[in-house]
Design an enzyme around this catalytic site. Structure first.
Site, PDB file in Angstrom:
ATOM      1  N   ASP A 147     -10.489   3.419   4.456  1.00 25.41           N
ATOM      2  CA  ASP A 147     -10.997   2.047   4.424  1.00 25.41           C
ATOM      3  C   ASP A 147     -12.524   1.993   4.386  1.00 25.41           C
ATOM      4  OD1 ASP A 147      -9.136  -0.098   4.346  1.00 25.41           O
ATOM      5  OD2 ASP A 147      -8.390   0.478   6.317  1.00 25.41           O
ATOM      6  N   GLN A 168      -4.291  -0.929   9.750  1.00 27.62           N
ATOM      7  CA  GLN A 168      -4.318  -2.292   9.204  1.00 27.62           C
ATOM      8  C   GLN A 168      -4.932  -3.266  10.208  1.00 27.62           C
ATOM      9  OE1 GLN A 168      -3.590  -2.959   6.065  1.00 27.62           O
ATOM     10  NE2 GLN A 168      -3.896  -5.167   6.211  1.00 27.62           N
ATOM     11  N   LYS A 215       0.836  -1.203   0.000  1.00 29.18           N
ATOM     12  CA  LYS A 215       0.000   0.000   0.000  1.00 29.18           C
ATOM     13  C   LYS A 215       0.875   1.259   0.000  1.00 29.18           C
ATOM     14  CE  LYS A 215      -3.908  -2.252   2.320  1.00 29.18           C
ATOM     15  NZ  LYS A 215      -4.686  -2.462   3.563  1.00 29.18           N
TER      16      LYS A 215
HETATM   17  N1  GUN Z   1      -6.911  -6.381   6.572  1.00 26.82           N
HETATM   18  C1  GUN Z   1      -7.350  -7.140   5.542  1.00 26.82           C
HETATM   19  N2  GUN Z   1      -7.953  -6.360   4.603  1.00 26.82           N
HETATM   20  C2  GUN Z   1      -7.890  -5.097   5.049  1.00 26.82           C
HETATM   21  C3  GUN Z   1      -8.323  -3.841   4.525  1.00 26.82           C
HETATM   22  O1  GUN Z   1      -8.908  -3.733   3.438  1.00 26.82           O
HETATM   23  N3  GUN Z   1      -8.045  -2.751   5.294  1.00 26.82           N
HETATM   24  C4  GUN Z   1      -7.420  -2.848   6.494  1.00 26.82           C
HETATM   25  N4  GUN Z   1      -7.222  -1.721   7.165  1.00 26.82           N
HETATM   26  N5  GUN Z   1      -7.008  -3.985   7.004  1.00 26.82           N
HETATM   27  C5  GUN Z   1      -7.233  -5.103   6.287  1.00 26.82           C
END
Ligand code: GUN
Length: 287
Positions: free
Chosen positions: A98, A72, A28
Site C-alpha cells: 500500500d 485493509q 483484490k
Molecule cells: N481503504 C480504502 N482504500 C484503501 C487502500 O488503498 N488500501 C487499504 N489498505 N485500505 C483502503
C-alpha cells in the site's frame, strides 16, 4: 510470475466486517490470484485488539512466503484512534504494497524508488494511457488524505505538473478547481464537484465511491428516466463518485464510477505485489 522460482505472495488482513471493505478485499484477492500470484486472507474479529493486529502483521513480516502485506483500512474503531498508524508503521517497508509506511512515503517525496499507494498510482496509469499531458499543466487535487491526496500530489509533481492541493478549508474552492487542467476529486463526498468546479475541456479523475440511499440525493445526481434512477428504485441504493455525473458535459474526459479508478487501484495492488517480491529478492538494495 515464476521468474524467482515461485509466484509472488500477498497477505491481506481484514479486520471486522465493513461491507465496502469486504467488496474491495474480495476484488483484490481475485485479481491477484487470477494473475498467477498467491493471495491469502487473514481475518480478525471486529472485537480484536490492536495487539492482535500488530502480532499478525509481525508474523506476516517474518513469513518468507509472503512478499506483500495489505491491511485493509478502516480498522475497527475499537482498536483506537492511532491503530492504523501503528499497524502501517509495523509492516516491513519492503512488503508494504500500500505504500503507507513512513519510510515509503519519505522515499516517494524524495522521488526515490518506493512502494507507492495504489489509488494514486492507478490515477497516473489512467492519465498516461490516455496520453493526458502533465508537464507544465495545472493539476488540482481536492483531498489531502495520506491514502490518496498527498501521494497523488507528489506523483503529479514528479511529472512536472504545477500542483495545488485543496481541502475542506480551502477558500474559493470552485474558483481554484476551475483553473485545473487536471482535476482529481478525492474527498469522499457524493457528487461534490459540480459543473462550476470544472474548466471546459479539463480532465477529471473521480476517486470517490459513495453509496446513495436518500431519494433527494439520488434525484440531485441523476435525471429522471436514467438507468441509475431505475437501479435505485429496484435496490434502494446507487453508487456515485465525488463528481456530479453532469460534469461529463463540460469535462474533456471524466472517469466513470464504478469502473474508473477502482479497477486501476486493484491492478496496482497486483503490480506492487510483484514489485515487492522483486525488491525482497534483492533485500537492502532499494530501501
Ligand atoms: N481503504 C480504502 N482504500 C484503501 C487502500 O488503498 N488500501 C487499504 N489498505 N485500505 C483502503
Amino acid at each position: 510470475m515464476q521468474r524467482h522460482g515461485r509466484p509472488p505472495g500477498l497477505g491481506v488482513v481484514l479486520a471486522g466486517n465493513n461491507p465496502a471493505s469486504e467488496v474491495y478485499v474480495r476484488n483484490k484477492l481475485k485479481t491477484v490470484t487470477e494473475a498467477g500470484c498467491r493471495a491469502e486472507l487473514f481475518r480478525l474479529d471486529v472485537e480484536a485488539s490492536i495487539d492482535a493486529a500488530l502480532a499478525l502483521v509481525r508474523q506476516l513480516n517474518e513469513n518468507d512466503a509472503v512478499d506483500g502485506i495489505l491491511v485493509q483500512s478502516p480498522l475497527p474503531a475499537g482498536m483506537g484512534a492511532d491503530a492504523e498508524q501503528r499497524v502501517f508503521d509495523t509492516i516491513d517497508p519492503l512488503k508494504d504494497v500500500d505504500g503507507f509506511h513512513p519510510l515509503n512515503v519519505g522515499l516517494l517525496v524524495q522521488k526515490r524508488q518506493a512502494l507507492v499507494a495504489c489509488t494514486p498510482l492507478g490515477c497516473i496509469e489512467l492519465l498516461e494511457r490516455e496520453s493526458i499531458p502533465l508537464r507544465g499543466k495545472h493539476a488540482v487535487v481536492i483531498g489531502r488524505s495520506d491514502i490518496v491526496g498527498k501521494p497523488m500530489a507528489m506523483l503529479l509533481l514528479h511529472r512536472d505538473a504545477t500542483v495545488t492541493v485543496c481541502h475542506s478549508r480551502t477558500a474559493n474552492l470552485a474558483e481554484v478547481a476551475r483553473t485545473a487542467d487536471v482535476l482529481v476529486a478525492a474527498i469522499g463526498r457524493p457528487a461534490f464537484v459540480t459543473r462550476d468546479y470544472v474548466k471546459p475541456g479539463a480532465t477529471v479523475i473521480d476517486v470517490g465511491i459513495n453509496s446513495l440511499t436518500a431519494r433527494a440525493e439520488v434525484e440531485r445526481c441523476f435525471t429522471e428516466g436514467s438507468r441509475k434512477r431505475a437501479q435505485f428504485a429496484e435496490k434502494g441504493s446507487v453508487l456515485v463518485g465525488d463528481v456530479h455525473p453532469n460534469v461529463e458535459e463540460v469535462a474533456g474526459a471524466l472517469t466513470p464510477v464504478p469502473g474508473g479508478v477502482g479497477p486501476l487501484t486493484i491492478a496496482m495492488v497486483l503490480r506492487n505485489t510483484v514489485t515487492a517480491a522483486e525488491l525482497r529478492k534483492d533485500r537492502g538494495r532499494a530501501v
